[in-house]
Enzyme design. Structure first.
Site, PDB file in Angstrom:
ATOM      1  N   LYS A  34       0.847  -1.210   0.000  1.00 33.68           N
ATOM      2  CA  LYS A  34       0.000   0.000   0.000  1.00 33.68           C
ATOM      3  C   LYS A  34       0.873   1.246   0.000  1.00 33.68           C
ATOM      4  O   LYS A  34       0.661   2.173  -0.783  1.00 33.68           O
ATOM      5  CB  LYS A  34      -0.886   0.017   1.232  1.00 33.68           C
ATOM      6  N   ASN A  35       1.890   1.253   0.897  1.00 35.13           N
ATOM      7  CA  ASN A  35       2.666   2.488   1.085  1.00 35.13           C
ATOM      8  C   ASN A  35       3.672   2.736  -0.018  1.00 35.13           C
ATOM      9  O   ASN A  35       4.340   3.763  -0.031  1.00 35.13           O
ATOM     10  CB  ASN A  35       3.336   2.479   2.454  1.00 35.13           C
ATOM     11  N   CYS A 128      -4.375  12.204  12.357  1.00 33.30           N
ATOM     12  CA  CYS A 128      -5.249  11.023  12.353  1.00 33.30           C
ATOM     13  C   CYS A 128      -5.192  10.435  13.769  1.00 33.30           C
ATOM     14  O   CYS A 128      -4.636  11.016  14.685  1.00 33.30           O
ATOM     15  CB  CYS A 128      -4.779  10.018  11.316  1.00 33.30           C
ATOM     16  N   ARG A 133       0.772  14.136  12.854  1.00 28.30           N
ATOM     17  CA  ARG A 133       1.246  13.974  11.467  1.00 28.30           C
ATOM     18  C   ARG A 133       1.648  15.320  10.823  1.00 28.30           C
ATOM     19  O   ARG A 133       1.069  15.754   9.834  1.00 28.30           O
ATOM     20  CB  ARG A 133       0.180  13.267  10.624  1.00 28.30           C
ATOM     21  N   ASP A 319       4.519   0.137  12.013  1.00 36.97           N
ATOM     22  CA  ASP A 319       3.238  -0.396  11.525  1.00 36.97           C
ATOM     23  C   ASP A 319       2.967  -1.816  12.014  1.00 36.97           C
ATOM     24  O   ASP A 319       1.854  -2.312  11.850  1.00 36.97           O
ATOM     25  CB  ASP A 319       3.190  -0.367   9.987  1.00 36.97           C
ATOM     26  N   ARG A 411      -8.576  -0.142   4.503  1.00 36.36           N
ATOM     27  CA  ARG A 411      -7.635   0.826   3.920  1.00 36.36           C
ATOM     28  C   ARG A 411      -6.322   0.158   3.559  1.00 36.36           C
ATOM     29  O   ARG A 411      -5.629   0.584   2.640  1.00 36.36           O
ATOM     30  CB  ARG A 411      -7.333   1.946   4.932  1.00 36.36           C
TER      31      ARG A 411
HETATM   32  C1  EPZ Z   1       4.530   6.690   6.291  1.00 32.07           C
HETATM   33  O1  EPZ Z   1       3.808   7.748   6.900  1.00 32.07           O
HETATM   34  C2  EPZ Z   1       3.548   5.547   6.150  1.00 32.07           C
HETATM   35  N1  EPZ Z   1       2.426   5.956   5.314  1.00 32.07           N
HETATM   36  C3  EPZ Z   1       3.048   5.138   7.540  1.00 32.07           C
HETATM   37  O2  EPZ Z   1       2.187   4.014   7.364  1.00 32.07           O
HETATM   38  C4  EPZ Z   1       4.253   4.708   8.384  1.00 32.07           C
HETATM   39  O3  EPZ Z   1       3.816   4.377   9.679  1.00 32.07           O
HETATM   40  C5  EPZ Z   1       5.247   5.879   8.467  1.00 32.07           C
HETATM   41  O4  EPZ Z   1       5.629   6.269   7.126  1.00 32.07           O
HETATM   42  C6  EPZ Z   1       6.502   5.521   9.244  1.00 32.07           C
HETATM   43  O5  EPZ Z   1       7.117   4.432   8.659  1.00 32.07           O
HETATM   44  C7  EPZ Z   1       2.590   6.006   3.970  1.00 32.07           C
HETATM   45  O6  EPZ Z   1       3.650   5.743   3.442  1.00 32.07           O
HETATM   46  C8  EPZ Z   1       1.371   6.392   3.160  1.00 32.07           C
HETATM   47  P1  EPZ Z   1       6.733   9.882   8.553  1.00 32.07           P
HETATM   48  P2  EPZ Z   1       4.454   9.241   6.976  1.00 32.07           P
HETATM   49  O7  EPZ Z   1       6.670  11.168   7.839  1.00 32.07           O
HETATM   50  O8  EPZ Z   1       5.243   9.504   5.777  1.00 32.07           O
HETATM   51  C9  EPZ Z   1       7.316  13.000  12.039  1.00 32.07           C
HETATM   52  C10 EPZ Z   1       0.298   2.685   7.803  1.00 32.07           C
HETATM   53  O9  EPZ Z   1      -0.197   2.200   8.833  1.00 32.07           O
HETATM   54  N2  EPZ Z   1       7.252  14.010  10.978  1.00 32.07           N
HETATM   55  O10 EPZ Z   1       7.879   8.974   8.335  1.00 32.07           O
HETATM   56  O11 EPZ Z   1       3.372  10.203   7.333  1.00 32.07           O
HETATM   57  C11 EPZ Z   1       5.939  12.381  12.292  1.00 32.07           C
HETATM   58  O12 EPZ Z   1       5.224  13.149  13.238  1.00 32.07           O
HETATM   59  C12 EPZ Z   1       0.819   4.119   7.807  1.00 32.07           C
HETATM   60  O13 EPZ Z   1       0.403   2.083   6.700  1.00 32.07           O
HETATM   61  C13 EPZ Z   1       7.531  15.334  11.285  1.00 32.07           C
HETATM   62  O14 EPZ Z   1       7.840  15.664  12.427  1.00 32.07           O
HETATM   63  O15 EPZ Z   1       5.398   9.053   8.242  1.00 32.07           O
HETATM   64  C14 EPZ Z   1       6.256  11.026  12.836  1.00 32.07           C
HETATM   65  O16 EPZ Z   1       6.492  11.159  14.215  1.00 32.07           O
HETATM   66  C15 EPZ Z   1       0.652   4.794   9.159  1.00 32.07           C
HETATM   67  N3  EPZ Z   1       7.462  16.260  10.288  1.00 32.07           N
HETATM   68  C16 EPZ Z   1       7.585  10.660  12.157  1.00 32.07           C
HETATM   69  O17 EPZ Z   1       8.098  11.881  11.586  1.00 32.07           O
HETATM   70  C17 EPZ Z   1       7.126  15.936   9.001  1.00 32.07           C
HETATM   71  O18 EPZ Z   1       7.081  16.829   8.130  1.00 32.07           O
HETATM   72  C18 EPZ Z   1       7.444   9.648  11.050  1.00 32.07           C
HETATM   73  O19 EPZ Z   1       6.535  10.167  10.111  1.00 32.07           O
HETATM   74  C19 EPZ Z   1       6.839  14.585   8.713  1.00 32.07           C
HETATM   75  C20 EPZ Z   1       6.901  13.634   9.711  1.00 32.07           C
END
Ligand code: EPZ
Length: 456
Positions: A34-35, A128, A133, A319, A411
């Site tokens: 998915k991701n 969410c 996020r 995840d 989802r």
């Molecule tokens: C991706 O989300 C995945 N989603 C998530 O999968 C996954 O849990 C996550 O990466 C971590 O591996 C998709 O790829 C669609 P991040 P993403 O930006 O990109 C902080 C699932 O269940 N952060 O790596 O949104 C954030 O708060 C989903 O399939 C900032 O501070 O995750 C978090 O603590 C859930 N500023 C950490 O980084 C930013 O601008 C990781 O978030 C962006 C993120």
């Protein structure tokens, strides 16, 4: 004047009915990731030529992303797990909020639209159930590449600064290895002028899959999967054919379910090194893991309590934290599960305790004392991976369970209950339509309109 009339309404709900203490046996086919598929769909905006994606999982998130692309003028043809995308007639209309809400991945469109058209308007992705996020890493990186960013009334309005028609490559250093920010900035930099380096980049397999597809389209990206990625901007990107990598999170979910039921199963296709942290942890907890090419077989021998800390790839994936927590509820001994990525990803803990688990939660640390039995219950899942955790708990439990909140499950897991059924689990999706009468209030000044009814 208010009047009350009786109106029959129907509440449609669905749940998974699970008969507990199940065992799994056989081979399960793993779907596309998915991701990965979500970001590859967004990347199709970077070219006017045709993109063909194979092994795309049929999920509600994918459907939502396809509708967002259609709204931008992309011609999307779906044939089972194959998608054909033709982006030659894109318009950069603002994405309507109704399409974007509830799909964070819609924000992936900002990089390609900005880089290709010089401007983009994308609604702010909301938080969410697992956390706020934020998108500061995305915004700061796009600004460093030469974008002007305004956030007005919940819309992120980006445009390339001054008279420039292209973003300008530069050195970027992320404060945290954000998957989404890394992917946004790679897509934006792929059509920028000059070289961009991204330090502290996310190394997840889905980021690597994006880079592989972009390079097939003519991008010049080096060292994806490493801590520092290099992108040399090109003038144009072409079409390509690409197969989405297997979903390592779905794969890990099935391995954990097998360990929880002392079942031996084989999962395929997988890319074993995408699952190393998970298979190593399961081996530590007492399962024998055999890897043969693109398949993994698990043979649980015992179930020992082990500690995990979630971490960016190649660490233990956040995840799979919830499914692993469900597993540890019946492990021998005490375990500690620490969620380091998201601030609110322990929603499943209190529900597992209602089933008889013994978990003490202190902020993002769950201390678990393994118990012999947990008991089936009717429960409502609140996010995607918690729903998987509750299903695993329902399979482990004594007695039956009904798990609600399937809009979360659908989802991210393709045909989940069908795959579990094929492996021998007694599980079925129940559709319940409950009629109920509710009072309909109508306000009208014209008394003739008001049906004769007893005054309130
Ligand atoms: C991706 O989300 C995945 N989603 C998530 O999968 C996954 O849990 C996550 O990466 C971590 O591996 C998709 O790829 C669609 P991040 P993403 O930006 O990109 C902080 C699932 O269940 N952060 O790596 O949104 C954030 O708060 C989903 O399939 C900032 O501070 O995750 C978090 O603590 C859930 N500023 C950490 O980084 C930013 O601008 C990781 O978030 C962006 C993120």
């Amino acid at each position: 004047m208010i009047c009350v009339s009786k109106k029959k309404s129907y509440l449609k709900s669905q749940n998974l009915k699970i008969f507990g203490q199940g065992k799994l046996n056989g081979i399960v086919e793993i779907s596309g990731a998915k991701n990965s598929a979500l970001v590859l769909l967004a990347a199709s905006l970077l070219t006017n030529e045709k993109i063909v994606l194979h092994n795309v999982p049929r999920l509600t998130d994918i459907e939502k992303m396809c509708n967002i692309l259609r709204n931008l003028g992309v011609n999307v043809i779906e044939k089972n797990n194959k998608l054909e995308l033709d982006s030659q007639n894109i318009s950069i209309e603002e994405l309507p909020y109704e399409l974007v809400k509830g799909l964070r991945a819609s924000f992936f469109c900002i990089g390609p639209l900005l880089s290709k058209f010089g401007e983009a308007k994308v609604p702010l992705p909301g938080g969410c159930n697992i956390g706020s996020r934020p998108i500061d890493e995305h915004i700061n990186g796009l600004k460093a590449l030469g974008a002007e960013i305004l956030i007005e009334e919940g819309i992120v309005k980006a445009k390339i600064k001054g008279e420039k028609s292209k973003l300008i490559g530069t050195h970027l250093k992320l404060n945290c290895p954000s998957v989404g920010a890394t992917e946004t900035l790679i897509m934006a930099a792929s059509l920028a002028e000059g070289r961009t380096t991204i330090e502290n980049a996310a190394r997840e397999p889905e980021v690597q899959d994006l880079c592989q597809m972009l390079n097939k389209m003519g991008a010049k990206i080096y060292d994806s999967g490493k801590e520092k990625i290099i992108i040399d901007g090109v003038n144009k990107l072409g079409g390509c054919i690409h197969k989405v990598i297997p979903d390592r999170i779905e794969a890990g979910t099935f391995l954990i379910t097998a360990a929880a039921t002392s079942s031996s199963i084989t999962i395929s296709p997988v890319i074993p090194n995408h699952l190393e942290a998970v298979t190593n942890t399961l081996q530590k907890s007492g399962s024998k893991i055999t890897i043969k090419g693109n398949s993994i077989t698990i043979n649980p021998k015992e179930l020992k309590a082990v500690n995990i800390n979630t971490a960016p790839f190649p660490g233990f994936p956040t995840d799979l934290q919830a499914p692993f927590t469900a597993l540890m509820t019946i492990a021998n001994g005490e375990s500690k599960i620490t969620e380091t990525i998201f601030e609110n990803r322990m929603n499943h803990v209190h529900l597992l305790n209602k089933m008889g688990a013994n978990i003490k939660l202190n902020k993002n640390v769950a201390s678990i004392k393994g118990v012999n039995t947990i008991y089936g219950m009717d429960l409502i899942a609140s996010d995607l991976r918690s729903s998987a955790a509750l299903i695993i708990a329902g399979i482990i439990a004594k007695g039956s369970s009904r798990i609600y909140g399937l809009e979360h499950l659908d989802r991210g897991y393709e045909n989940f209950e069908s795959k579990l059924k094929i492996l021998g689990i007694k599980i079925k999706r129940e559709f319940v339509e409950r009629g109920f009468t509710n009072k309909e209030y109508k306000i009208s000044s014209n008394t003739d309109e008001i049906p004769k009814t007893r005054a309130a």
